[in-house]
Design a protein around this motif. Structure first.
Motif, short mmCIF file in Angstrom:
data_model
loop_
_atom_site.label_atom_id
_atom_site.label_comp_id
_atom_site.label_asym_id
_atom_site.label_seq_id
_atom_site.Cartn_x
_atom_site.Cartn_y
_atom_site.Cartn_z
N GLU A 92 0.81 -1.21 0.00
CA GLU A 92 0.00 0.00 0.00
C GLU A 92 0.85 1.27 0.00
OE1 GLU A 92 -3.02 0.03 2.95
OE2 GLU A 92 -3.83 1.98 2.35
N ASN A 114 9.75 2.06 1.87
CA ASN A 114 10.23 3.24 2.58
C ASN A 114 9.11 4.05 3.23
OD1 ASN A 114 13.14 3.35 2.43
ND2 ASN A 114 12.91 3.60 0.21
N MET A 122 7.72 -3.24 -7.60
CA MET A 122 7.99 -1.89 -7.11
C MET A 122 9.20 -1.80 -6.21
SD MET A 122 5.31 -0.11 -8.29
CE MET A 122 4.44 1.08 -7.27
N ARG A 132 14.16 -1.98 -6.08
CA ARG A 132 15.15 -0.95 -5.79
C ARG A 132 15.37 -0.75 -4.30
NH1 ARG A 132 11.28 4.02 -7.63
NH2 ARG A 132 9.73 3.71 -6.02
N ILE A 134 12.38 -9.38 -25.91
CA ILE A 134 11.56 -8.19 -25.69
C ILE A 134 10.10 -8.58 -25.53
CG2 ILE A 134 10.76 -6.00 -26.67
CD1 ILE A 134 13.43 -5.63 -27.97
N SER A 145 7.58 -7.87 -22.50
CA SER A 145 6.35 -7.10 -22.73
C SER A 145 5.13 -7.88 -22.22
CB SER A 145 6.24 -6.72 -24.21
OG SER A 145 5.25 -7.45 -24.87
N SER A 150 5.15 -7.61 -18.30
CA SER A 150 4.72 -6.33 -17.74
C SER A 150 3.24 -6.09 -18.02
CB SER A 150 5.58 -5.18 -18.27
OG SER A 150 5.50 -5.09 -19.66
N MET A 151 2.77 -6.58 -19.15
CA MET A 151 1.33 -6.48 -19.42
C MET A 151 0.54 -7.21 -18.33
SD MET A 151 -0.67 -7.58 -22.86
CE MET A 151 -0.77 -9.34 -22.74
N PHE A 178 14.00 10.63 -7.57
CA PHE A 178 12.73 9.94 -7.31
C PHE A 178 12.66 8.65 -8.14
CE2 PHE A 178 10.28 14.09 -6.15
CZ PHE A 178 10.90 14.09 -4.92
N HIS A 207 15.28 6.09 -6.38
CA HIS A 207 15.11 5.60 -5.01
C HIS A 207 13.68 5.70 -4.50
CE1 HIS A 207 19.43 7.02 -5.18
NE2 HIS A 207 19.57 5.76 -4.85
N GLY A 208 12.79 6.29 -5.29
CA GLY A 208 11.42 6.47 -4.83
C GLY A 208 11.28 7.75 -4.01
N ASN A 217 9.78 8.40 -1.18
CA ASN A 217 10.08 8.26 0.25
C ASN A 217 11.53 7.90 0.52
OD1 ASN A 217 7.69 8.82 1.78
ND2 ASN A 217 6.75 7.03 0.81
N GLY A 218 12.26 7.51 -0.52
CA GLY A 218 13.66 7.16 -0.33
C GLY A 218 14.62 8.29 -0.61
N TYR A 238 4.08 5.83 -12.71
CA TYR A 238 3.49 4.56 -12.32
C TYR A 238 3.75 4.22 -10.86
CZ TYR A 238 1.41 2.79 -16.54
OH TYR A 238 0.56 2.62 -17.60
N MET A 239 4.91 4.62 -10.34
CA MET A 239 5.31 4.15 -9.02
C MET A 239 4.85 5.06 -7.89
SD MET A 239 7.27 1.43 -9.73
CE MET A 239 8.83 1.14 -8.91
N GLU A 240 4.71 6.34 -8.15
CA GLU A 240 4.55 7.29 -7.05
C GLU A 240 3.15 7.87 -6.94
OE1 GLU A 240 6.69 7.19 -4.91
OE2 GLU A 240 8.48 6.49 -5.96
N ARG A 281 0.92 6.59 -5.30
CA ARG A 281 0.54 6.39 -3.90
C ARG A 281 1.24 7.36 -2.97
NH1 ARG A 281 3.83 0.75 -3.34
NH2 ARG A 281 5.87 1.62 -3.67
N SER A 341 0.04 -0.81 -19.69
CA SER A 341 1.02 -1.37 -18.77
C SER A 341 2.11 -2.12 -19.52
CB SER A 341 0.35 -2.28 -17.73
OG SER A 341 -0.31 -3.35 -18.33
N MET A 342 1.76 -2.74 -20.64
CA MET A 342 2.79 -3.36 -21.47
C MET A 342 3.81 -2.32 -21.92
SD MET A 342 2.23 -5.60 -24.91
CE MET A 342 1.87 -4.39 -26.13
N GLY A 388 6.20 -0.89 -19.33
CA GLY A 388 7.25 -1.80 -18.90
C GLY A 388 8.59 -1.56 -19.56
N TRP A 421 13.49 -1.91 -18.15
CA TRP A 421 14.70 -2.60 -18.59
C TRP A 421 15.49 -1.87 -19.66
CZ3 TRP A 421 15.08 -3.78 -23.70
CH2 TRP A 421 13.89 -3.75 -24.42
N VAL A 450 13.42 -1.17 -30.62
CA VAL A 450 12.54 -1.42 -29.49
C VAL A 450 11.14 -0.88 -29.77
CG1 VAL A 450 12.13 -0.94 -27.07
CG2 VAL A 450 14.44 -1.46 -27.85
#
Lengths: 199, 199
Positions: free
Chosen positions: A21, A25, A106, A109, A150, A154, A157-158, B19, B22-23, B25-26, B105-107, B109, B157-158, B161, B165, B177
DNA sequence: GTCTATAGAGCGATAGAC
DNA sequence: GTCTATCGCTCTATAGAC
């Protein structure tokens, strides 16, 4: 998800939910302790430090997902059906363990180097299982892909994306969602997808 | 990526990079300050607090990506070519702005309610632009999808991703790519994909 | 194994000189 | 606009009683 109500298992369960959630960190040892109804210092009777909880959560997920998705793969099937088997069990697992999948994507790292090495290796094994299916299908001429590596990433991640939005309380049933992602994944590598028998 | 070397822009650039690595909060205000060669207190001359930096980074990304991907969409094209146009510019943008995509996507929250409302709305607009392309293609009978909403999320989301990488220093060129993801995305909704002219 | 208490460090944010 | 200095708080982790 963890079986057994030992304090250690309760801590792991609380940490999994909180990490998913708020992020590693964003969660304090105090919050984890409060969630299991214990006092902060007591956690250190079960885990040496916070990082060990994260590693524990991630490793438990890796072994469970390996058992649920990779182990049952039937090498005798042709590539298309093997891929379908992989995707179906993978999406089912993702839906039933969305907190774990979210954390796996997530919090890589947040891993310190020691824990990261082992977990990255297991992740690579998982990815290469899918990649070899794709390569077989490419060689057999049944998939249309320009780069198996690749396309494997893909697809993964999808399928990981389902954890971001799917809620059991939403309009779709898990079965509907699984079928939709099976269709998207198979089609994405150019495999033929035929609607499953009516339910 | 930000133009202009004002201190505020340097702070935003440093924060974006930290960010992503490390995110939210990191990363501490002290680290951001050190990265721009200033002292910690000085940041508050340009941003009222840490949260405002995150909101600023995310909003700049949303307006740039809207301009690069959504605005150029040509409504006169048929669904297949409109989708191809969307996917190609989207993947190009993702590769060129991987830190921003990763953060987006990560932050989510890490956003406090006020900032989240506006940013979630812009994200929904983005998703619905893709969904309407998929619905048009479904109605025209050229896409094979069982649920436009789920397929739109699965495509997004695909494509997100790739930021996990892909590295400019790796074996593949960005053009390779992009082409590979265009193939995967188009095929995933059952659209026909034809290899681009030889380069 | 669980508690209380706290050490020691780092955090976001502010005040005021220049 | 940038500096120094610091407040008040929270963090992880430990020590020692029970």
């Amino acid at each position: 998800m963890t079986t057994g109500h030992t304090t250690k298992n309760l801590i792991r369960d609380a940490a999994r939910s909180l990490f998913a959630e708020h992020g590693y960190n964003g969660v304090s040892m105090r919050e984890i302790a409060q969630d299991v109804g214990k006092h902060p210092g007591g956690i250190y009777n079960h885990f040496p430090n916070k990082q060990a909880i994260l590693v524990d959560v991630m490793q438990e997920n890796l072994s469970r997902s390996h058992e649920a998705v990779i182990a049952p793969l039937n090498d005798d099937l042709d590539p298309s059906h093997r891929l379908e088997q992989f995707v179906r069990s993978h999406v089912r697992y993702n839906i039933a363990n969305s907190d774990d999948i979210f954390i796996a994507y997530m919090e890589l790292r947040s891993l310190e180097p020691d824990g990261a090495a082992h977990i990255l290796k297991e992740r690579k094994d998982y990815e290469s299982a899918l990649r070899s299916i794709l390569r077989d299908g490419q060689n057999a001429g049944v998939f249309k892909i320009s780069d198996p590596a690749i396309h494997a990433r893909s697809v993964l991640s999808m399928l990981a994306g389902v954890t971001v939005w799917f809620r059991q309380s939403g309009p779709q049933t898990p079965t509907d969602v699984v079928e939709c992602y099976v269709q998207a994944a198979l089609q994405s590598v150019g495999a033929t997808y035929s609607t499953p028998p009516e339910r």
